[in-house]
Write an enzyme that holds these catalytic residues in place. Sequence first.
Site, PDB file in Angstrom:
ATOM      1  N   ARG A  23      75.189  10.331  29.092  1.00 13.45           N
ATOM      2  CA  ARG A  23      75.404  11.094  30.320  1.00 13.45           C
ATOM      3  C   ARG A  23      76.814  11.693  30.424  1.00 13.45           C
ATOM      4  O   ARG A  23      77.089  12.522  31.271  1.00 13.45           O
ATOM      5  CB  ARG A  23      75.107  10.193  31.539  1.00 13.45           C
ATOM      6  CG  ARG A  23      73.635   9.875  31.684  1.00 13.45           C
ATOM      7  CD  ARG A  23      73.364   8.659  32.560  1.00 13.45           C
ATOM      8  NE  ARG A  23      73.578   7.398  31.849  1.00 13.45           N
ATOM      9  CZ  ARG A  23      73.350   6.191  32.367  1.00 13.45           C
ATOM     10  NH1 ARG A  23      72.919   6.075  33.607  1.00 13.45           N
ATOM     11  NH2 ARG A  23      73.574   5.099  31.652  1.00 13.45           N
ATOM     12  N   ALA A 429     130.277  37.578  21.265  1.00 11.84           N
ATOM     13  CA  ALA A 429     128.922  37.907  21.677  1.00 11.84           C
ATOM     14  C   ALA A 429     128.207  38.633  20.546  1.00 11.84           C
ATOM     15  O   ALA A 429     128.789  39.497  19.884  1.00 11.84           O
ATOM     16  CB  ALA A 429     128.943  38.778  22.925  1.00 11.84           C
TER      17      ALA A 429
HETATM   18  C1  UD1 Z   1      73.508  -1.788  32.993  1.00 13.00           C
HETATM   19  C2  UD1 Z   1      72.600  -2.895  33.536  1.00 13.00           C
HETATM   20  C3  UD1 Z   1      72.372  -2.690  35.022  1.00 13.00           C
HETATM   21  C4  UD1 Z   1      73.693  -2.687  35.725  1.00 13.00           C
HETATM   22  C5  UD1 Z   1      74.617  -1.614  35.114  1.00 13.00           C
HETATM   23  C6  UD1 Z   1      75.989  -1.699  35.697  1.00 13.00           C
HETATM   24  C7  UD1 Z   1      71.170  -3.489  31.684  1.00 13.00           C
HETATM   25  C8  UD1 Z   1      69.810  -3.414  31.113  1.00 13.00           C
HETATM   26  N1  UD1 Z   1      71.353  -2.886  32.828  1.00 13.00           N
HETATM   27  O1  UD1 Z   1      72.822  -0.545  33.160  1.00 13.00           O
HETATM   28  O2  UD1 Z   1      71.561  -3.726  35.564  1.00 13.00           O
HETATM   29  O3  UD1 Z   1      73.514  -2.470  37.109  1.00 13.00           O
HETATM   30  O4  UD1 Z   1      74.738  -1.801  33.702  1.00 13.00           O
HETATM   31  O5  UD1 Z   1      76.592  -2.858  35.322  1.00 13.00           O
HETATM   32  O6  UD1 Z   1      72.031  -4.113  31.110  1.00 13.00           O
HETATM   33  N2  UD1 Z   1      75.495  -1.008  25.370  1.00 13.00           N
HETATM   34  C9  UD1 Z   1      75.538  -1.483  24.072  1.00 13.00           C
HETATM   35  N3  UD1 Z   1      74.425  -1.399  23.292  1.00 13.00           N
HETATM   36  C10 UD1 Z   1      73.257  -0.877  23.746  1.00 13.00           C
HETATM   37  C11 UD1 Z   1      73.222  -0.379  25.075  1.00 13.00           C
HETATM   38  C12 UD1 Z   1      74.340  -0.465  25.866  1.00 13.00           C
HETATM   39  O7  UD1 Z   1      76.561  -1.967  23.615  1.00 13.00           O
HETATM   40  O8  UD1 Z   1      72.292  -0.842  22.966  1.00 13.00           O
HETATM   41  C13 UD1 Z   1      76.711  -1.107  26.207  1.00 13.00           C
HETATM   42  C14 UD1 Z   1      77.206   0.225  26.721  1.00 13.00           C
HETATM   43  O9  UD1 Z   1      78.179   0.766  25.842  1.00 13.00           O
HETATM   44  C15 UD1 Z   1      77.798  -0.154  28.065  1.00 13.00           C
HETATM   45  C16 UD1 Z   1      77.008  -1.368  28.501  1.00 13.00           C
HETATM   46  O10 UD1 Z   1      76.376  -1.862  27.350  1.00 13.00           O
HETATM   47  O11 UD1 Z   1      79.142  -0.531  27.984  1.00 13.00           O
HETATM   48  C17 UD1 Z   1      75.990  -1.031  29.575  1.00 13.00           C
HETATM   49  O12 UD1 Z   1      75.120  -0.037  29.086  1.00 13.00           O
HETATM   50  P1  UD1 Z   1      74.645   1.172  29.995  1.00 13.00           P
HETATM   51  O13 UD1 Z   1      73.717   2.003  29.198  1.00 13.00           O
HETATM   52  O14 UD1 Z   1      75.795   1.816  30.631  1.00 13.00           O
HETATM   53  O15 UD1 Z   1      73.788   0.351  31.087  1.00 13.00           O
HETATM   54  P2  UD1 Z   1      73.372   0.847  32.515  1.00 13.00           P
HETATM   55  O16 UD1 Z   1      72.188   1.738  32.398  1.00 13.00           O
HETATM   56  O17 UD1 Z   1      74.547   1.338  33.253  1.00 13.00           O
HETATM   57 CA    CA Z   2      76.688   1.841  32.729  1.00 12.20          CA
END
Ligand code: UD1
Ligand code: CA
Length: 464
Positions: A23, A429
Amino acid sequence: MEPMNKKNPKIDVVILAAGMGTRMKSALPKVLHPLLGKPMVEYIFDAVRDICAEPPLVVVGNKAELVQETLGEKARYVLQEPQLGTAHAVMQAREVLRGRSDIVLVANSDFPLITAETYQLLVETHQREGNKVTISTVIADQPRGFGRIVRDSDGKIMGIVEEKAATPDQLKIKELNSNPYCFNAEWLWDALDRVEKSAVGEYYLTDLIEIAAKERQAIGAIEITDHQESIGINNRIHLAEATKVIQQRINRKWMLEGVTMIDPDKVFIDDTVTLNRDTVLYPEVYLRGNSSVGEGCQLGPSVILENTIVGDRCKLLFAMLESAKLENDVDMGPFGHLRRGAHLDDHVHMGNFGEIKNSYLAPGVKMGHFSYIGDAHIGRNVNIGAGTITCNFDGEGKYQTEIGENAFIGSDTMLVAPVKIGKNAKTGAGAVVTHDVPDNSVVVGVPAKQLISKRKEEQDGKTK
Ligand code: UD1
Ligand code: CA
């Protein structure tokens, strides 16, 4: 299978930083986007650093090398490839940490505002309550895509439901999953195998809460009451919001230390910068990197410092300074540019439209208008006339210019380096100086020749 040492448990921290950050719509991984000069993931790293004895373990995946390069050797790393969700990410840490930790704190890498105190509170609560799982919640009207905390009629936590999977009733829940999480390590490593693939093909870390609830494990929660802390960054609007909060935190700190800001919204200070009291910052001031500013300075409007040291009582107006050093009482501008290695000693005056690179200007040097000084050493109280240029580059090499103390460089002098101007010498100059000029002498013309006074000619009995 439960080596939990209650008195002195070993805590490890796992930072999830493998996600795509789709995003953000960026070529740069989300976690490396800077907020006031510092990459996002570093905020999380710095805030958790004191919780664990061993370096935090960072799960990397998307542009893994770049993330590793940024954090460097202060962290440990494990690769998640492909990225199949947050539970899958923690699973990669299992190989490294299993049997070595009692408590595992898991932190998302997109919450740069969560403070060290909050991470600490989570760990303390987890230990005090003896939980298997402790989560961090926030109560807010704007759900921002966060998971919803599901409780039963007694208020017991039953699970976290992701927005995509929530029922219309669950979508109305205002208690949200912020992160971080604390887990009993051995329970975590086993329970991860029980997480099932979600409808979108990801393994959700948040499913562990329902798993724990069904097993009737002790589940706790801390509430993050400062809503700014739970600004998570998924897109550039969130990035700007979080940057604003960090800017305010930093500016308030310096105002309380005695720095005046005419309009703090328009002052941008990296958290690596130091300032001193009675310095006044006008709008459009950017202080970056390893810069520092002394007491009683006036900076701005429109000043940028990058890795630059400024002494006391300096005045800078419309200026850009990069890897430069100013001693005390220097004044500069409007419209000046100092580049790498510019060093201006006490009471140097640099007026409008000047540029200095890799040069030392001794105390009291005056350079009022339109000059370029590069690769030069300039003695005390030298006066540099308007439009003076050190011609330091001949198309192949760079050469030095040296000007002795009290010399007077006439307007529009070209100093063709390598060249030395003696003490108390003068150039006329428009002189183009191609040879060294002795102390106390005067040169004029193109190319510049020494002027010898009648009296001196008689004394010496010779001309040049
Ligand atoms: C996640 C939570 C959600 C919470 C939100 C804010 C889950 C399933 N959901 O959603 O409940 O409200 O964060 O805290 O966890 N990442 C990895 N590997 C992956 C996917 C993600 O390392 O395969 C890392 C991302 O880099 C990020 C974090 O995990 O730092 C969270 O991932 P993100 O995709 O942002 O989760 P949200 O959809 O925001
Ligand atoms: Ca997130």
